[in-house]
Design a protein around this motif. Structure first.
Motif, PDB file in Angstrom:
ATOM      1  N   ARG A 324      -7.837  -7.474   2.615  1.00 13.12           N
ATOM      2  CA  ARG A 324      -7.427  -6.227   1.958  1.00 13.12           C
ATOM      3  C   ARG A 324      -6.006  -6.325   1.409  1.00 13.12           C
ATOM      4  O   ARG A 324      -5.706  -5.836   0.311  1.00 13.12           O
ATOM      5  CB  ARG A 324      -7.515  -5.065   2.950  1.00 13.12           C
ATOM      6  CG  ARG A 324      -8.937  -4.663   3.306  1.00 13.12           C
ATOM      7  CD  ARG A 324      -8.940  -3.507   4.281  1.00 13.12           C
ATOM      8  NE  ARG A 324     -10.303  -3.130   4.639  1.00 13.12           N
ATOM      9  CZ  ARG A 324     -10.608  -2.200   5.528  1.00 13.12           C
ATOM     10  NH1 ARG A 324      -9.633  -1.545   6.172  1.00 13.12           N
ATOM     11  NH2 ARG A 324     -11.871  -1.920   5.787  1.00 13.12           N
ATOM     12  N   GLU A 325      -5.114  -6.945   2.190  1.00  9.63           N
ATOM     13  CA  GLU A 325      -3.735  -7.129   1.729  1.00  9.63           C
ATOM     14  C   GLU A 325      -3.708  -7.975   0.459  1.00  9.63           C
ATOM     15  O   GLU A 325      -2.948  -7.687  -0.476  1.00  9.63           O
ATOM     16  CB  GLU A 325      -2.912  -7.818   2.825  1.00  9.63           C
ATOM     17  CG  GLU A 325      -2.764  -7.025   4.116  1.00  9.63           C
ATOM     18  CD  GLU A 325      -1.573  -6.096   4.089  1.00  9.63           C
ATOM     19  OE1 GLU A 325      -0.907  -6.011   3.030  1.00  9.63           O
ATOM     20  OE2 GLU A 325      -1.317  -5.452   5.125  1.00  9.63           O
ATOM     21  N   ILE A 326      -4.519  -9.028   0.406  1.00 10.56           N
ATOM     22  CA  ILE A 326      -4.553  -9.894  -0.767  1.00 10.56           C
ATOM     23  C   ILE A 326      -5.064  -9.131  -1.987  1.00 10.56           C
ATOM     24  O   ILE A 326      -4.518  -9.255  -3.088  1.00 10.56           O
ATOM     25  CB  ILE A 326      -5.423 -11.137  -0.492  1.00 10.56           C
ATOM     26  CG1 ILE A 326      -4.781 -12.008   0.601  1.00 10.56           C
ATOM     27  CG2 ILE A 326      -5.625 -11.960  -1.761  1.00 10.56           C
ATOM     28  CD1 ILE A 326      -5.679 -13.110   1.116  1.00 10.56           C
ATOM     29  N   VAL A 327      -6.098  -8.342  -1.787  1.00  9.85           N
ATOM     30  CA  VAL A 327      -6.657  -7.570  -2.904  1.00  9.85           C
ATOM     31  C   VAL A 327      -5.612  -6.621  -3.479  1.00  9.85           C
ATOM     32  O   VAL A 327      -5.384  -6.570  -4.696  1.00  9.85           O
ATOM     33  CB  VAL A 327      -7.906  -6.789  -2.444  1.00  9.85           C
ATOM     34  CG1 VAL A 327      -8.312  -5.751  -3.493  1.00  9.85           C
ATOM     35  CG2 VAL A 327      -9.064  -7.744  -2.181  1.00  9.85           C
ATOM     36  N   VAL A 328      -4.955  -5.849  -2.604  1.00 13.01           N
ATOM     37  CA  VAL A 328      -4.024  -4.803  -3.059  1.00 13.01           C
ATOM     38  C   VAL A 328      -2.719  -5.386  -3.582  1.00 13.01           C
ATOM     39  O   VAL A 328      -2.198  -4.935  -4.607  1.00 13.01           O
ATOM     40  CB  VAL A 328      -3.763  -3.804  -1.906  1.00 13.01           C
ATOM     41  CG1 VAL A 328      -2.618  -2.860  -2.256  1.00 13.01           C
ATOM     42  CG2 VAL A 328      -5.032  -3.016  -1.627  1.00 13.01           C
ATOM     43  N   ASN A 329      -2.186  -6.388  -2.896  1.00 11.15           N
ATOM     44  CA  ASN A 329      -0.856  -6.883  -3.243  1.00 11.15           C
ATOM     45  C   ASN A 329      -0.849  -8.052  -4.207  1.00 11.15           C
ATOM     46  O   ASN A 329       0.188  -8.336  -4.809  1.00 11.15           O
ATOM     47  CB  ASN A 329      -0.112  -7.294  -1.963  1.00 11.15           C
ATOM     48  CG  ASN A 329       0.198  -6.117  -1.072  1.00 11.15           C
ATOM     49  OD1 ASN A 329       0.673  -5.085  -1.533  1.00 11.15           O
ATOM     50  ND2 ASN A 329      -0.081  -6.248   0.218  1.00 11.15           N
ATOM     51  N   ALA A 330      -1.982  -8.743  -4.352  1.00 15.66           N
ATOM     52  CA  ALA A 330      -2.015  -9.934  -5.207  1.00 15.66           C
ATOM     53  C   ALA A 330      -3.038  -9.827  -6.332  1.00 15.66           C
ATOM     54  O   ALA A 330      -2.686  -9.921  -7.511  1.00 15.66           O
ATOM     55  CB  ALA A 330      -2.296 -11.175  -4.353  1.00 15.66           C
ATOM     56  N   ALA A 331      -4.304  -9.626  -5.970  1.00 19.10           N
ATOM     57  CA  ALA A 331      -5.367  -9.709  -6.977  1.00 19.10           C
ATOM     58  C   ALA A 331      -5.314  -8.553  -7.982  1.00 19.10           C
ATOM     59  O   ALA A 331      -5.320  -8.782  -9.198  1.00 19.10           O
ATOM     60  CB  ALA A 331      -6.732  -9.753  -6.285  1.00 19.10           C
TER      61      ALA A 331
END
Length: 392
Positions: A324-331
């Motif tokens: 979830r962190e990757i989706v919101v902050n990166a992707a």
């Protein structure tokens, strides 16, 4: 001549009284042991809005005592003080006595380089060359000052949500701008590759993970994928990444930032995160990570989070929370930077991210405890918290 007659009972009472007095004098003269550090921490937090003085006479106004630091490092992070009128922020370390600084090895530990104030129970020995304050010393008599973010704690929950949403959207657009600069510098595929690795680094290992993403760029892994059948790509990616990282040999390559492994839980060890990245990138090697993200968004975004989860028999290499962190902050910011019209809408609808020490502390300061927040509201909360620490 005066004759004094002592009764046996009177004599015994007098002797007992003398013993009590003598014993009391002995206890009074005995040095008092310094308070334990967990009590010092409570006293330090109670200083918010109040003043104290350093041993060399400087006046310190405690605007914010800081948040208790998780794991290795100074006791409180992000503290804000006004020292002789000058506002400063940084970390605070607590000890029973100043010499504990050297006894605990802090003088040789870079994690303590940002300490701005050393708080002790008794300042009777020499410590580091830092502003030193003894909690027992009285501060100047001044009016109490509201703690940081106190204004948000006084508004209604509806007003607070509106403020958090505005701040969260502003933070998302700041991330889009940063992603746009990365895309312009490296191309969209490499920019997403680097953003993934940075997100896997957590706070402790972002710099070495970013270095690794550049040392083994997306183009190198695409070429490697072409040289191996699908079932062997994961092992090939893992070998390349671990060899480049230096994690297997125990030393960082020349020019690479050092890995932080002390105090890191086994599941969060950077070696495990590198293996997770290898498994993820091998799984999407046919179409590429950027194309896989674009496809998931085009299908409604429901599968975007699952795209980044990497399970393993001994425990997830990349769990749901980190995905979830990757989706919101990166992707999502990078997709928005490349012109994907659906990315911001997915961000606004995204459910909450895992809580951490930052969000818990920001909730405490703003009165948002118990509120169910979206990912956007959480990002807004953290943006406001960091802005208040910086004095923005």
């Amino acid at each position: 001549m005066i004759v004094l007659q002592w009764q046996t009972g009177d004599c015994r009472a007098m002797l007992a009284e003398e013993r009590r007095r003598y014993g009391a004098r002995r206890r009074t003269n005995r040095s008092v042991a310094p308070l334990p550090e967990h009590l010092l921490a409570r006293l330090w937090r109670a200083k918010e809005g109040r003043s104290l003085r350093t041993v060399d006479g400087r006046r310190v106004k405690v605007l914010y005592a800081g948040r208790p630091a998780p794991g290795h490092g100074p006791d409180f992070q992000d503290a804000v003080v006004r020292m002789d009128g000058e506002r400063t922020s940084g970390n605070v370390e607590l000890h029973r006595k100043p010499s504990d600084w050297h006894a605990h090895g802090h003088d040789a530990d870079p994690a303590y380089d940002d300490v701005v104030l050393h708080i002790v129970a008794q300042a009777d020995e020499r410590g580091p060359d830092l502003p030193l304050a003894e909690l027992s010393r009285p501060g100047a008599r001044e009016a109490l000052e509201p703690p940081l973010m106190a204004g948000l704690a006084r508004v209604s929950s509806g007003e607070l949500r509106q403020t958090l949403m505005r701040s969260g959207i502003a933070r998302f657009r700041e991330r889009i701008q940063a992603a746009s600069r990365s895309v312009a510098a490296s191309g969209a595929k490499q920019a997403l590759h680097e953003a993934l690795f940075v997100a896997l680094g957590y706070a402790e290992n972002r710099a070495p993970f970013h270095w690794l993403a550049r040392a083994v760029p997306a183009a190198v892994l695409r070429q490697t994928a072409g040289n191996h059948p699908p079932e062997k790509r994961r092992a090939a990616f893992e070998r390349i990444l671990l060899d480049a990282s230096g994690l297997e040999g125990g030393t960082s390559p020349e020019g690479a930032p050092p890995w932080k492994t002390a105090g890191v839980r086994p599941a969060n060890h950077p070696r495990q995160r590198v293996r997770g990245a290898a498994a993820l990138l091998a799984r999407v090697s046919e179409e590429g990570l950027l194309a896989a993200c674009e496809r998931a968004v085009a299908e409604g975004g429901a599968s975007l989070e699952a795209l980044f989860v990497v399970d393993a028999p001994a425990g997830a290499l990349i769990g749901t929370g980190r995905a979830r962190e990757i989706v919101v902050n990166a992707a999502l910011p990078l997709l928005a930077a490349t012109g994907n019209a659906d990315a911001e809408g997915l961000f606004l609808r995204h459910p909450a991210l895992p809580e951490n020490s930052l969000t818990r502390e920001a909730r405490r300061l703003t009165g948002a405890r118990g509120m169910r927040l979206s990912a956007c509201e959480q990002m807004g909360l953290l943006r406001l918290y960091r802005g208040s620490i910086a004095g923005d």
